[in-house]
Write an enzyme that holds these catalytic residues in place. Structure first.
Site, PDB file in Angstrom:
ATOM      1  N   SER A   1       4.461   2.014   8.283  1.00 39.26           N
ATOM      2  CA  SER A   1       4.096   0.972   7.324  1.00 39.26           C
ATOM      3  C   SER A   1       5.312   0.497   6.537  1.00 39.26           C
ATOM      4  CB  SER A   1       3.052   1.500   6.343  1.00 39.26           C
ATOM      5  OG  SER A   1       1.824   1.736   6.987  1.00 39.26           O
TER       6      SER A   1
ATOM      7  N   HIS B   1       0.816  -1.216   0.000  1.00 36.73           N
ATOM      8  CA  HIS B   1       0.000   0.000   0.000  1.00 36.73           C
ATOM      9  C   HIS B   1       0.853   1.270   0.000  1.00 36.73           C
ATOM     10  CE1 HIS B   1       0.524  -0.022   4.498  1.00 36.73           C
ATOM     11  NE2 HIS B   1       0.463   1.285   4.314  1.00 36.73           N
TER      12      HIS B   1
ATOM     13  N   ASP C   1      -0.571  -7.532   1.417  1.00 39.25           N
ATOM     14  CA  ASP C   1       0.063  -6.207   1.494  1.00 39.25           C
ATOM     15  C   ASP C   1       1.576  -6.373   1.631  1.00 39.25           C
ATOM     16  OD1 ASP C   1       0.433  -3.500   1.651  1.00 39.25           O
ATOM     17  OD2 ASP C   1      -0.304  -3.292   3.708  1.00 39.25           O
TER      18      ASP C   1
END
Length: 392
Positions: free
Chosen positions: A340, A197, A248
């Site tokens: 992330s 992402h 992801d």
């Protein structure tokens, strides 16, 4: 011979309850021994409506060399008769490679187990196959390879990491903005793992770079190991779902080899651990993310130790949780914005990359955070990179 990845929609008629109820075997092979798996009635043709499964295990730390000779009726996508091979040792058909036709194949398991399944349709004309399986001694990617070292023995509720405590940690930044927007973990001299992402629908990907060996990105000389490497290619998982963050995970390829030092090096991938579980009960997570939701981004690398929450417990609090994900939760501690893509590290003499930070709910909001489970993607990583990884 037709060789392809498994397509669930095309082959879901094979997945039925009790498919292998009458032909389901498990075998352990000793070091140096050869075990044969072959079709029903071999060397004669197997009858239509055959379904058998074989799970073969070798000593811990070893791998299994698989060589098969196939004479299986072939059609489009191997719908009629299929030989399934799962190099991770998972006995479920989804996620397995599948084969039909006439020819030979040679594969090596990722762990110390491999699953072979064979299914033929009720209208099959019959065929046959013979596979030999032999234990290989533990492979470490070369006698001189190493991984998972650490120089020293927000993240919300975290604390500043020691300088070069996480040699495999990298910050990904846009050279036009000079701000780290996601983390990544070094796994090879040319590859890093991050979250898909971070790069989904992101423009100007050719302007990205990885900063490695760094601690405080505002100070030029706080670490003698700081280097930057241009990102030459980004591969998001082909089945990444942005709405649910399923799959992801992304591979980043640098334009040149990264140089190893005390402060820069690859994390160990969890080849020698059970792919369905996470070793230990805690992970260390590092990143340059904000220390609170909407807060300022720290200049120095932060770390936090989080408890692993089993998926059965986590799924009661997090919807759309998949077996390829893992959860962490510790009261008052969490990952946060811009963390992330960073790694979840399990420490046991070495640092093993078991997770990639994916998403959470605010920061430290009394709900688990979700990471991508690296062990679920080892075969994908090896297939897409064709690289030789250190196994420790």
């Amino acid at each position: 011979m037709k060789i392809s990845s498994f397509i669930l929609i095309a082959l879901n008629w094979h997945v039925t309850n009790g498919l292998f109820e009458n032909c389901n075997y498990a075998q352990t092979i000793e070091a140096g021994k050869i075990f044969y798996v072959y079709s029903v009635n071999y060397p004669n043709k197997y009858p239509p409506g055959t379904s058998c499964r074989y799970l073969v295990t070798s000593p811990i730390g070893s791998q299994i060399d698989v060589q098969c000779r196939l004479e299986i009726p072939a059609d489009q996508q191997c719908k009629s008769d299929t030989l399934y091979l799962n190099l991770q040792g998972n006995t479920s058909i989804p996620g397995s490679d599948y084969y039909c036709g006439t020819g030979e194949l040679h594969k090596i398991s990722l762990y110390n187990r491999v699953a072979i399944s064979h299914v033929s349709s009720s209208y099959s004309s019959g065929g046959r196959f013979l596979c030999s399986l032999q234990t290989l001694p533990p492979s470490n990617g070369g006698s001189d390879c190493d991984c998972g070292w650490s120089v020293t023995r927000k993240i919300v509720g975290g604390k500043e990491a020691g300088i070069n405590e996480f040699p495999s940690m990298a910050g990904i930044y846009d050279k036009s903005q000079l701000r780290i927007f996601c983390g990544a973990a070094i796994i090879h001299s040319r590859y890093l793992l991050s979250a898909a992402h971070c790069f989904y629908e992101r423009g100007n990907q050719g302007n990205l770079a990885a900063m490695v060996g760094d601690h405080d990105f505002t100070i030029a000389n706080d670490s003698p190991y700081t280097r930057t490497y241009d990102i030459g290619g980004i591969l998001n998982h082909e089945q990444f779902v942005p709405e649910t963050k399923q799959n992801d995970i992304a591979l980043l390829r640098t334009t040149t080899d990264m140089e190893w030092s005390n402060g820069v090096g690859p994390a160990c991938l969890p080849f020698n651990y059970d792919p369905t579980t996470v070793p230990g009960t805690k992970v260390d997570v590092a990143g340059w993310g904000t220390l609170s939701f909407g807060g300022t981004q720290p200049h120095k690398l932060q770390k936090v130790t989080l408890d692993i929450v089993q998926n059965g417990v986590c799924s009661s609090k997090v919807s759309n949780l998949y077996p390829t994900q893992l959860c962490t939760y510790t009261y008052g501690k969490d990952t946060c914005q811009y963390d992330s893509g960073g790694g979840d590290f399990f420490r046991q003499n070495r640092m093993y990359l078991v997770g990639i930070t994916s998403y959470g709910f605010g920061c430290a909001m009394n709900l688990p955070s979700v990471s991508t489970r690296v062990s679920s993607y080892l075969q994908w990583i090896q297939t897409r990179t064709n690289a030789n990884f250190c196994r420790k």
